[in-house]
Motif scaffolding. Structure first.
Motif, PDB file in Angstrom:
ATOM      1  N   HIS A  93       0.811  -1.216   0.000  1.00  0.00           N
ATOM      2  CA  HIS A  93       0.000   0.000   0.000  1.00  0.00           C
ATOM      3  C   HIS A  93       0.847   1.271   0.000  1.00  0.00           C
ATOM      4  O   HIS A  93       0.292   2.372   0.005  1.00  0.00           O
ATOM      5  N   VAL A  94       2.166   1.102  -0.001  1.00  0.00           N
ATOM      6  CA  VAL A  94       3.125   2.208  -0.114  1.00  0.00           C
ATOM      7  C   VAL A  94       4.262   1.713  -1.007  1.00  0.00           C
ATOM      8  O   VAL A  94       4.365   0.520  -1.288  1.00  0.00           O
ATOM      9  N   SER A  95       5.111   2.620  -1.431  1.00  0.00           N
ATOM     10  CA  SER A  95       6.259   2.235  -2.260  1.00  0.00           C
ATOM     11  C   SER A  95       7.535   2.085  -1.447  1.00  0.00           C
ATOM     12  O   SER A  95       8.341   1.195  -1.710  1.00  0.00           O
ATOM     13  N   TYR A  96       7.726   2.978  -0.489  1.00  0.00           N
ATOM     14  CA  TYR A  96       8.943   2.994   0.322  1.00  0.00           C
ATOM     15  C   TYR A  96       8.567   3.099   1.795  1.00  0.00           C
ATOM     16  O   TYR A  96       7.527   3.660   2.142  1.00  0.00           O
ATOM     17  N   ILE A  97       9.469   2.592   2.660  1.00  0.00           N
ATOM     18  CA  ILE A  97       9.189   2.642   4.094  1.00  0.00           C
ATOM     19  C   ILE A  97      10.291   3.336   4.886  1.00  0.00           C
ATOM     20  O   ILE A  97      10.161   3.505   6.096  1.00  0.00           O
ATOM     21  N   ASP A  98      11.364   3.766   4.241  1.00  0.00           N
ATOM     22  CA  ASP A  98      12.539   4.271   4.953  1.00  0.00           C
ATOM     23  C   ASP A  98      12.332   5.609   5.644  1.00  0.00           C
ATOM     24  O   ASP A  98      13.101   5.959   6.530  1.00  0.00           O
ATOM     25  N   ALA A  99      11.315   6.370   5.295  1.00  0.00           N
ATOM     26  CA  ALA A  99      11.108   7.685   5.909  1.00  0.00           C
ATOM     27  C   ALA A  99       9.977   7.683   6.933  1.00  0.00           C
ATOM     28  O   ALA A  99       9.660   8.730   7.498  1.00  0.00           O
ATOM     29  N   LEU A 100       9.372   6.538   7.199  1.00  0.00           N
ATOM     30  CA  LEU A 100       8.254   6.491   8.142  1.00  0.00           C
ATOM     31  C   LEU A 100       8.758   6.651   9.575  1.00  0.00           C
ATOM     32  O   LEU A 100       9.613   5.889  10.023  1.00  0.00           O
ATOM     33  N   PRO A 101       8.242   7.620  10.310  1.00  0.00           N
ATOM     34  CA  PRO A 101       8.659   7.787  11.705  1.00  0.00           C
ATOM     35  C   PRO A 101       7.997   6.726  12.585  1.00  0.00           C
ATOM     36  O   PRO A 101       6.892   6.281  12.302  1.00  0.00           O
ATOM     37  N   GLY A 102       8.688   6.318  13.625  1.00  0.00           N
ATOM     38  CA  GLY A 102       8.084   5.349  14.544  1.00  0.00           C
ATOM     39  C   GLY A 102       8.202   3.924  14.046  1.00  0.00           C
ATOM     40  O   GLY A 102       8.768   3.642  12.994  1.00  0.00           O
ATOM     41  N   ALA A 103       7.653   3.013  14.825  1.00  0.00           N
ATOM     42  CA  ALA A 103       7.838   1.576  14.621  1.00  0.00           C
ATOM     43  C   ALA A 103       6.915   0.977  13.564  1.00  0.00           C
ATOM     44  O   ALA A 103       5.812   1.464  13.321  1.00  0.00           O
ATOM     45  N   LEU A 104       7.411  -0.094  12.960  1.00  0.00           N
ATOM     46  CA  LEU A 104       6.591  -0.975  12.142  1.00  0.00           C
ATOM     47  C   LEU A 104       6.001  -2.024  13.075  1.00  0.00           C
ATOM     48  O   LEU A 104       6.660  -2.471  14.010  1.00  0.00           O
ATOM     49  N   GLU A 105       4.765  -2.432  12.812  1.00  0.00           N
ATOM     50  CA  GLU A 105       4.114  -3.455  13.616  1.00  0.00           C
ATOM     51  C   GLU A 105       3.575  -4.534  12.696  1.00  0.00           C
ATOM     52  O   GLU A 105       3.048  -4.232  11.629  1.00  0.00           O
ATOM     53  N   CYS A 106       3.731  -5.775  13.128  1.00  0.00           N
ATOM     54  CA  CYS A 106       3.315  -6.914  12.307  1.00  0.00           C
ATOM     55  C   CYS A 106       2.427  -7.843  13.118  1.00  0.00           C
ATOM     56  O   CYS A 106       2.673  -8.079  14.298  1.00  0.00           O
ATOM     57  N   GLU A 107       1.428  -8.368  12.457  1.00  0.00           N
ATOM     58  CA  GLU A 107       0.653  -9.490  12.966  1.00  0.00           C
ATOM     59  C   GLU A 107       0.757 -10.593  11.932  1.00  0.00           C
ATOM     60  O   GLU A 107       0.586 -10.356  10.741  1.00  0.00           O
ATOM     61  N   ALA A 108       1.066 -11.779  12.399  1.00  0.00           N
ATOM     62  CA  ALA A 108       1.101 -12.940  11.509  1.00  0.00           C
ATOM     63  C   ALA A 108       0.301 -14.040  12.186  1.00  0.00           C
ATOM     64  O   ALA A 108       0.327 -14.181  13.413  1.00  0.00           O
TER      65      ALA A 108
END
Length: 146
Positions: A93-108
């Motif tokens: 849903h985005v092209s790049y993630i390197d400029a996102l502030p704060g944490a990435l969160e995952c559910e698997a």
């Protein structure tokens, strides 16, 4: 709940290639993790000084590996080594993630499993926004098999 060092002890990915910083919670069917490494200039998946969203598939696959390690440890054993064999239904849903502030969160979560394979669904969010989702299939080797 589980630190980066504990995660590294359970999966084959070490150093910068261990993408998750912590396990937030988990049970037999699902896991939630958090990472804050996507902005780092030394991120091993960066190219041309950017980190593309397609690499969130590796984050999802490593979430599966961590969950497998936790489940095996809860049974008193070691996780079987796995080989990622398929990604399906991946939506970025985005092209790049390197400029996102704060944490990435995952559910698997486990969708299906057999003696020699597992299939998981994964969703990766940032600040509540869905970045990537999909399914991944892994073929498992017996522990100690060559």
């Amino acid at each position: 709940m589980l630190s980066r060092e504990q995660i590294e002890a359970m999966i084959p990915h070490k150093g910068g290639m261990c993408l998750w910083d912590e396990v937030v919670e988990w049970d037999a069917r699902r896991i939630a993790l958090r990472a804050d490494n996507h902005r780092g200039a030394a991120h091993p998946l960066r190219s041309q000084d950017r980190l593309r969203a397609v690499h969130l598939c590796e984050y999802g696959a490593q979430a599966m590996a961590v969950h497998g390690g936790l489940r095996a440890r809860a049974r008193g054993g070691d996780a079987s080594p796995g080989l990622l064999v398929a990604l399906r239904g991946v939506q970025l849903h985005v092209s790049y993630i390197d400029a996102l502030p704060g944490a990435l969160e995952c559910e698997a979560e486990v969708l299906a499993e057999g003696e020699g394979s597992q299939q998981y669904a994964f969703r990766i969010r940032h600040a509540g926004d869905l970045l990537a989702e999909g399914r991944a299939a892994v073929m498992l080797q017996a522990v100690g098999a060559a």
